[in-house]
Design an enzyme around this catalytic site. Structure first.
Site, short mmCIF file in Angstrom:
data_model
loop_
_atom_site.label_atom_id
_atom_site.label_comp_id
_atom_site.label_asym_id
_atom_site.label_seq_id
_atom_site.Cartn_x
_atom_site.Cartn_y
_atom_site.Cartn_z
N ASP A 1 0.81 -1.28 -0.13
CA ASP A 1 0.00 0.09 0.15
C ASP A 1 0.88 1.48 -0.14
OD1 ASP A 1 -2.37 1.23 -0.09
OD2 ASP A 1 -3.05 0.62 1.95
N HIS A 2 0.28 2.38 0.18
CA HIS A 2 0.76 3.80 0.24
C HIS A 2 2.46 3.82 0.42
CE1 HIS A 2 -2.59 6.08 0.02
NE2 HIS A 2 -3.16 4.76 0.28
N GLU B 1 -0.72 7.19 -7.39
CA GLU B 1 -1.98 7.95 -6.85
C GLU B 1 -1.83 9.53 -7.52
OE1 GLU B 1 -3.64 7.41 -3.00
OE2 GLU B 1 -3.86 9.48 -2.64
N GLU C 1 -4.17 7.28 6.74
CA GLU C 1 -3.66 6.12 6.19
C GLU C 1 -2.37 5.82 6.99
OE1 GLU C 1 -3.59 2.63 3.67
OE2 GLU C 1 -5.07 3.89 3.78
N HIS D 1 -9.88 8.08 3.58
CA HIS D 1 -9.47 6.97 4.45
C HIS D 1 -10.19 6.90 5.89
CE1 HIS D 1 -5.66 6.95 1.71
NE2 HIS D 1 -6.26 5.67 1.73
N HIS E 1 -9.72 3.77 -3.19
CA HIS E 1 -9.16 3.74 -1.85
C HIS E 1 -10.45 4.33 -0.84
CE1 HIS E 1 -4.61 3.43 -2.00
NE2 HIS E 1 -5.00 3.22 -3.21
N ASN F 1 -10.07 -0.81 -1.84
CA ASN F 1 -9.21 -1.04 -0.44
C ASN F 1 -10.13 -0.98 0.86
OD1 ASN F 1 -7.00 -0.91 -2.10
ND2 ASN F 1 -5.98 0.64 -1.04
N ASP G 1 -9.68 -1.41 4.94
CA ASP G 1 -8.86 -1.86 5.98
C ASP G 1 -9.62 -1.57 7.22
OD1 ASP G 1 -6.59 -2.13 7.78
OD2 ASP G 1 -5.83 0.03 7.18
ZN LIG Z 1 -5.14 4.35 0.40
#
Ligand SMILES: [Zn+2]
Length: 367
Positions: free
Chosen positions: A116-117, A181, A189, A234, A272, A294, A296
């Site tokens: 991820d990021h 991105e 995040e 996020h 995201h 995504n 989470d």
């Molecule tokens: Zn993200």
């Protein structure tokens, strides 16, 4: 004279072996998602409990899935007690990847392995993981990861794309894909992006012209996907805080298609901040070529709920080995397998909802 017979083509006839997909198999899976009008949940993991829960969830749903690690998740996987954080971030991701490579095929689904990021200061983290993929590729012909993300959305567009191009040049010969991105995803995040809370509104919506610029720069180098911002954030916040505008994704697809004379939906788009999003906006985004969403925050909460409920129902077992009044032993209740398993089961259940929302239930290409 023979009558014209219209051939009936089964969509997504492609089948793939179960296990981690990279290179051509990864591209087949992404193409199947887009042509089939569905997307895969990309779930952040932090240890074997979350990895195994995601594999079990995918097997239960007969769906393919993306397993991904943030740099913090990777560090946690290696153990927060490890002194050198940089090494922990790299080795934790590699350890998780090796765990998934060993087990995924036995769950009977296809798994995309992703990180991820990574902002500018985390580019060396991605480069260290690429060292491992190159070593793996030399030995087996396959990289360790399917893809990585670089999030250089805080940098000027030219610099963002120049660094992405440099890294993709290194990944492409191994068949790896790069997620980039453009625009800023709001919210928090992994501690990165918390500063975006006050981001001005225009930045929360990706400009289609920027996407076209990215396509021009990267499509000649290798496979890539775009995390575009369309008001997504996020984390989960009070209703009304988020105004999702998926039509921005369609505008980007249409612009690139017209400018570069490509087939429809040329971009591979990533959503995201899927947690807490309205279901109709999710479906709309998927219809515009989103193949990965995504998730989470919602799976973190699911794990905590599974464990928390049990702890609240059995408080004494978490304070005493033996009941101080009646001498009853609590070993069966405080055994980590008992309560960690409840966290896993809760994640498995929550992810069934995600597979349904994204239309991927029952659509595994494995087999
Ligand atoms: Zn993200």
């Amino acid at each position: 004279m023979t009558a014209a017979v219209e051939s009936v083509q089964t969509p997504n006839a492609a089948r793939l072996p179960a296990g981690v997909v990279t290179g051509e198999r990864y591209r087949t899976l992404v193409a199947a998602c887009k042509s089939g009008g569905y997307a895969l949940p990309a779930v952040n993991v932090t240890g074997t409990n979350s990895v195994n829960a995601v594999l079990e969830a995918a097997a239960t749903a007969k769906a393919d899935v993306v397993i991904q690690l943030s740099n913090g998740g990777a560090r946690f996987f290696a153990g927060e007690g490890m002194k050198d954080e940089g090494t922990a971030r790299a080795l934790g991701a590699v350890a998780a990847a090796r765990h998934v490579h060993l087990l995924a095929q036995h769950y009977g689904v296809c798994v995309v392995l992703h990180t991820d990021h990574a902002n500018k200061k985390l580019v060396p983290w991605v480069e260290r993981m690429l060292d491992f993929s190159e070593e793996e590729h030399n030995r087996t012909g396959k990289p360790l990861f399917s893809s990585h993300m670089l999030d250089l959305s805080e940098e000027p567009l030219e610099e963002n794309l120049a660094i992405c191009a440099r890294i993709l040049k290194r990944m492409a010969p191994m068949g790896m894909s790069l997620e980039i991105e453009l625009g800023v995803t709001g919210g928090e995040e992994d501690g990165i992006g918390a500063e975006h809370d006050g981001a001005d509104n225009a930045k929360l919506y990706t400009q289609p012209e920027d996407v076209a610029q990215a396509f021009k720069t990267l499509s000649m180098i290798g496979h890539f996907s775009v995390a575009a911002s369309f008001g997504n954030v996020h984390g989960v916040y009070a209703p009304g805080n988020v105004k999702l505008r998926p039509e921005i994704l369609k505008k980007s697809q249409d612009l690139v298609q017209a400018q570069f004379k490509t087939p429809a939906k040329p971009l591979n788009l990533v959503f995201h901040g899927g947690s807490g999003s309205e279901k109709d906006k999710i479906s709309e985004a998927v219809s515009y070529g989103v193949f990965k969403m995504n998730i989470d925050t919602d799976t973190q909460f699911a794990f905590a709920q599974g464990v928390g409920k049990f702890v609240l129902e059995n408080p004494k077992a978490f304070q005493h080995q033996i009941d101080p009044v009646d001498g009853k032993p609590y070993k069966k209740l405080y055994d980590p397998r008992k309560w960690l398993r409840l966290g896993e089961k809760s994640v498995v259940e929550r992810l069934q909802e995600a597979f349904t929302d994204l239309g991927s239930k029952g659509k595994s290409l494995a087999g």
